[in-house]
Design a protein around this motif. Structure first.
Motif, PDB file in Angstrom:
ATOM      1  N   GLU A  20       0.874  -1.135  -0.063  1.00  0.00           N
ATOM      2  CA  GLU A  20      -0.060   0.033   0.179  1.00  0.00           C
ATOM      3  C   GLU A  20       0.773   1.405   0.092  1.00  0.00           C
ATOM      4  O   GLU A  20       1.377   1.759   1.234  1.00  0.00           O
ATOM      5  N   LYS A  48      -0.326  -0.446  -4.493  1.00  0.00           N
ATOM      6  CA  LYS A  48      -1.698   0.223  -4.432  1.00  0.00           C
ATOM      7  C   LYS A  48      -1.529   1.772  -4.107  1.00  0.00           C
ATOM      8  O   LYS A  48      -0.809   1.925  -3.362  1.00  0.00           O
ATOM      9  N   GLN A  50      -4.264   5.431  -3.390  1.00  0.00           N
ATOM     10  CA  GLN A  50      -5.505   5.948  -3.108  1.00  0.00           C
ATOM     11  C   GLN A  50      -6.288   7.118  -3.947  1.00  0.00           C
ATOM     12  O   GLN A  50      -5.297   8.023  -4.105  1.00  0.00           O
ATOM     13  N   SER A 108      -7.492   2.440  -4.012  1.00  0.00           N
ATOM     14  CA  SER A 108      -8.674   2.242  -3.416  1.00  0.00           C
ATOM     15  C   SER A 108      -9.506   3.237  -4.206  1.00  0.00           C
ATOM     16  O   SER A 108      -9.020   4.608  -4.254  1.00  0.00           O
ATOM     17  N   MET A 110     -12.090   6.168  -3.269  1.00  0.00           N
ATOM     18  CA  MET A 110     -12.598   6.435  -2.162  1.00  0.00           C
ATOM     19  C   MET A 110     -14.119   7.340  -2.443  1.00  0.00           C
ATOM     20  O   MET A 110     -14.491   8.174  -1.471  1.00  0.00           O
ATOM     21  N   LYS A 127     -10.044  -1.679  -4.726  1.00  0.00           N
ATOM     22  CA  LYS A 127     -10.210  -1.746  -3.333  1.00  0.00           C
ATOM     23  C   LYS A 127     -10.902  -0.561  -2.741  1.00  0.00           C
ATOM     24  O   LYS A 127     -11.260   0.591  -3.233  1.00  0.00           O
ATOM     25  N   GLY A 129     -11.599   0.697   0.698  1.00  0.00           N
ATOM     26  CA  GLY A 129     -10.978   1.016   2.064  1.00  0.00           C
ATOM     27  C   GLY A 129     -12.055   1.166   3.273  1.00  0.00           C
ATOM     28  O   GLY A 129     -13.368   1.211   3.177  1.00  0.00           O
ATOM     29  N   SER A 130     -11.679   0.920   4.466  1.00  0.00           N
ATOM     30  CA  SER A 130     -12.568   0.891   5.374  1.00  0.00           C
ATOM     31  C   SER A 130     -13.367   2.073   5.783  1.00  0.00           C
ATOM     32  O   SER A 130     -14.575   2.012   6.058  1.00  0.00           O
ATOM     33  N   SER A 152     -11.944  -3.585   2.860  1.00  0.00           N
ATOM     34  CA  SER A 152     -11.507  -3.646   4.304  1.00  0.00           C
ATOM     35  C   SER A 152     -12.919  -3.304   5.244  1.00  0.00           C
ATOM     36  O   SER A 152     -13.846  -2.687   4.697  1.00  0.00           O
ATOM     37  N   CYS A 181      -9.383  -5.490   9.342  1.00  0.00           N
ATOM     38  CA  CYS A 181      -8.438  -4.317   9.501  1.00  0.00           C
ATOM     39  C   CYS A 181      -8.852  -3.469  10.825  1.00  0.00           C
ATOM     40  O   CYS A 181     -10.431  -3.495  11.215  1.00  0.00           O
ATOM     41  N   TYR A 185      -3.351   4.045  13.778  1.00  0.00           N
ATOM     42  CA  TYR A 185      -2.067   4.110  12.978  1.00  0.00           C
ATOM     43  C   TYR A 185      -1.193   4.701  14.007  1.00  0.00           C
ATOM     44  O   TYR A 185      -0.915   5.690  14.279  1.00  0.00           O
ATOM     45  N   SER A 212      -5.555  -6.347   6.350  1.00  0.00           N
ATOM     46  CA  SER A 212      -4.908  -5.142   6.199  1.00  0.00           C
ATOM     47  C   SER A 212      -4.363  -4.462   7.470  1.00  0.00           C
ATOM     48  O   SER A 212      -5.436  -3.996   8.244  1.00  0.00           O
ATOM     49  N   HIS A 214      -2.120  -2.274  10.295  1.00  0.00           N
ATOM     50  CA  HIS A 214      -1.575  -1.113  10.602  1.00  0.00           C
ATOM     51  C   HIS A 214      -0.786  -1.072  11.813  1.00  0.00           C
ATOM     52  O   HIS A 214      -0.449  -0.010  12.509  1.00  0.00           O
ATOM     53  N   GLU A 233      -2.106  -6.823   3.058  1.00  0.00           N
ATOM     54  CA  GLU A 233      -1.900  -5.328   2.715  1.00  0.00           C
ATOM     55  C   GLU A 233      -1.145  -4.872   3.948  1.00  0.00           C
ATOM     56  O   GLU A 233      -1.843  -4.876   4.775  1.00  0.00           O
TER      57      GLU A 233
HETATM   58  C1  LIG Z   1      -8.210   2.955   3.766  1.00  0.00           C
HETATM   59  C2  LIG Z   1      -7.725   1.937   2.994  1.00  0.00           C
HETATM   60  O1  LIG Z   1      -7.233   0.758   3.430  1.00  0.00           O
HETATM   61  P1  LIG Z   1      -7.671  -0.006   5.039  1.00  0.00           P
HETATM   62  O2  LIG Z   1      -9.018   0.461   5.446  1.00  0.00           O
HETATM   63  O3  LIG Z   1      -7.401  -1.555   4.561  1.00  0.00           O
HETATM   64  O4  LIG Z   1      -6.430   0.420   5.807  1.00  0.00           O
HETATM   65  C3  LIG Z   1      -7.416   2.038   1.602  1.00  0.00           C
HETATM   66  O5  LIG Z   1      -6.929   1.082   1.148  1.00  0.00           O
HETATM   67  O6  LIG Z   1      -7.542   2.931   1.114  1.00  0.00           O
END
Ligand SMILES: C=C(OP(=O)(O)O)C(=O)O
Ligand SMILES: CC(=O)N[C@H](C=O)[C@@H](O)[C@H](O)[C@H](O)COP(=O)(O)O
Length: 372
Positions: A20, A48, A50, A108, A110, A127, A129-130, A152, A181, A185, A212, A214, A233
């Motif tokens: 990522e 990957k 975003q 991803s 968004m 993808k 994302g969450s 995710s 996930c 962070y 995924s 972090h 990921e």
């Molecule tokens: C937000 C993302 O991933 P994740 O939720 O897997 O951290 C993403 O891939 O942009």
């Protein structure tokens, strides 16, 4: 290896590895290319990014809010995000470069415009994302595109995950994966809640489950694979000490290499292993034990609230909506808003309900503005 081989369960002794790059390229195309090269050299199957269309992903006030942070690339959050966004031409250049190196390239999506953009680029999968796992209209649209999906599930409840699976089933979508996930962070080991990988595998036996992560380091991700994650990921960086919100919890090239080498040594056809066996196989320490302890049902964790407040999606007015209106789908949009409104998962629930206040275009609809 191709992701579809994992999704179609043609391969059961390999793990698909996604580097990522996200926004760790610092807004610099040359750095992004160097990262693609290094990720390929480390053995990753995919790089990957975003992709956002900023006015489609964020409300005007979310873009205008001050971003006071050592990780900010602009005075407002909008300026910061603009700085980190690549154009269509730049995406095409990065895609062509990845093709030359024979590494999968994707991003991803968004928001809905970014979903169209990526479908148009003909990426091998998209993808979600969450931040969009509860964005049900986006998921419905994505399910109809004929492109494999990796979704995710950070910052979400089990009810939302069940709804995702229902949306996919209703669309007849089979080629998708769910990623365990936790959106913090870095994620503290005790919150990694890896057992949810086993829970997701049991609850949704026909769906490929990935991870995924972090957290710091590679051991917890190795454990995720031993529990049965078939897609991994992790954020990728060339230097963890750079400016940016994600560098610290990213893996450098040598760490990706060691993660991939460890995964290649695992006897994946003997999976899944139980937590005690995993701890002893990995020479596990206290942190691994914490990541593997049972932490209850899937829910939104306290450590995820900063991310959910910053990047979780809310229901907002698609146009100015007058007090007394009975809400229709076309009145509503889903965006990151400032302040937050009703969470995106309430989208279908508020249709037909009466608005008790006037809400202006691009402003959030709060819970107390709807007669439930
Ligand atoms: C937000 C993302 O991933 P994740 O939720 O897997 O951290 C993403 O891939 O942009
Ligand atoms: C939930 C989600 O989208 N998370 C992404 C993927 O993990 C992150 O990369 C965020 O984009 C990043 O942490 C945001 O940082 P900032 O707010 O400094 O731009």
């Amino acid at each position: 290896m191709m992701l579809v081989d994992i999704l179609e369960k043609k391969i059961d002794d390999s793990v698909y590895i996604i580097a990522e790059i996200g926004q760790n390229h610092q807004g610099c195309l040359e750095l992004a290319k160097r990262m693609i090269l290094k990720a390929k050299e480390a053995g990753c199957h995919c790089v990957k990014f975003q992709k956002s269309d900023l006015p489609a992903k964020f409300t005007r006030s979310a873009l205008a809010r001050e971003y006071v942070s050592e990780n900010a690339w602009g005075k407002t959050y909008g300026e910061h995000k603009e700085y980190l966004e690549f154009s269509r031409d730049q995406y095409q250049e990065l895609q062509a470069y990845s093709r030359q190196l024979n590494v999968d390239f994707t991003a991803s999506a968004m928001d809905e415009l970014s979903l169209d953009f990526l479908a148009d680029l003909k990426v091998p999968f998209i993808k979600i994302g969450s931040g969009d796992a509860n964005n049900f209209p986006l998921l419905k649209k994505a399910a109809g595109l004929g492109v494999p999906l990796v979704i995710s599930t950070g910052m979400q409840t089990i009810q939302t995950v069940e709804k995702i699976v229902k949306i996919m089933a209703e669309a007849g979508k089979l080629d998708y994966a769910l990623m365990h996930c936790v959106s913090a962070y870095p994620t503290p080991p005790k919150d990694c809640n890896l057992r949810l990988i086993s829970m997701l595998k049991n609850r949704f036996p026909n769906v490929v489950i990935g991870y995924s992560g972090h957290e710091l380091g590679v051991a917890i991700t190795q454990a995720a694979v031993l529990l049965g994650a078939r897609i991994v990921e992790r954020h990728f960086t060339l230097d963890k000490n750079q400016k940016g919100s994600d560098h610290r919890c990213s893996l450098e090239t040598h760490e990706f290499k060691s993660l991939i080498a460890a995964i290649q040594r695992f006897k994946l056809t003997k999976l899944p292993f139980d937590p005690d066996a995993i701890i002893s196989m990995l020479g596990g320490d206290q942190e691994l034990a914490e990541a593997l302890q049972y932490n209850g049902e899937k829910k939104v964790l306290a450590c995820e609230l900063p991310c959910r407040n910053k990047l979780g999606k809310s229901i907002v007015a698609a146009r100015t909506l007058r007090k007394g209106l009975k809400l229709q789908l076309t009145d509503l949009a889903i965006k990151v808003s400032e302040p937050n409104g009703l969470p995106a998962e309430a989208y279908f629930d508020i249709v037909g309900k009466e608005l008790t206040d006037t809400v202006y275009e691009d402003e959030p609809i709060a819970g107390n503005m709807v007669k439930l």
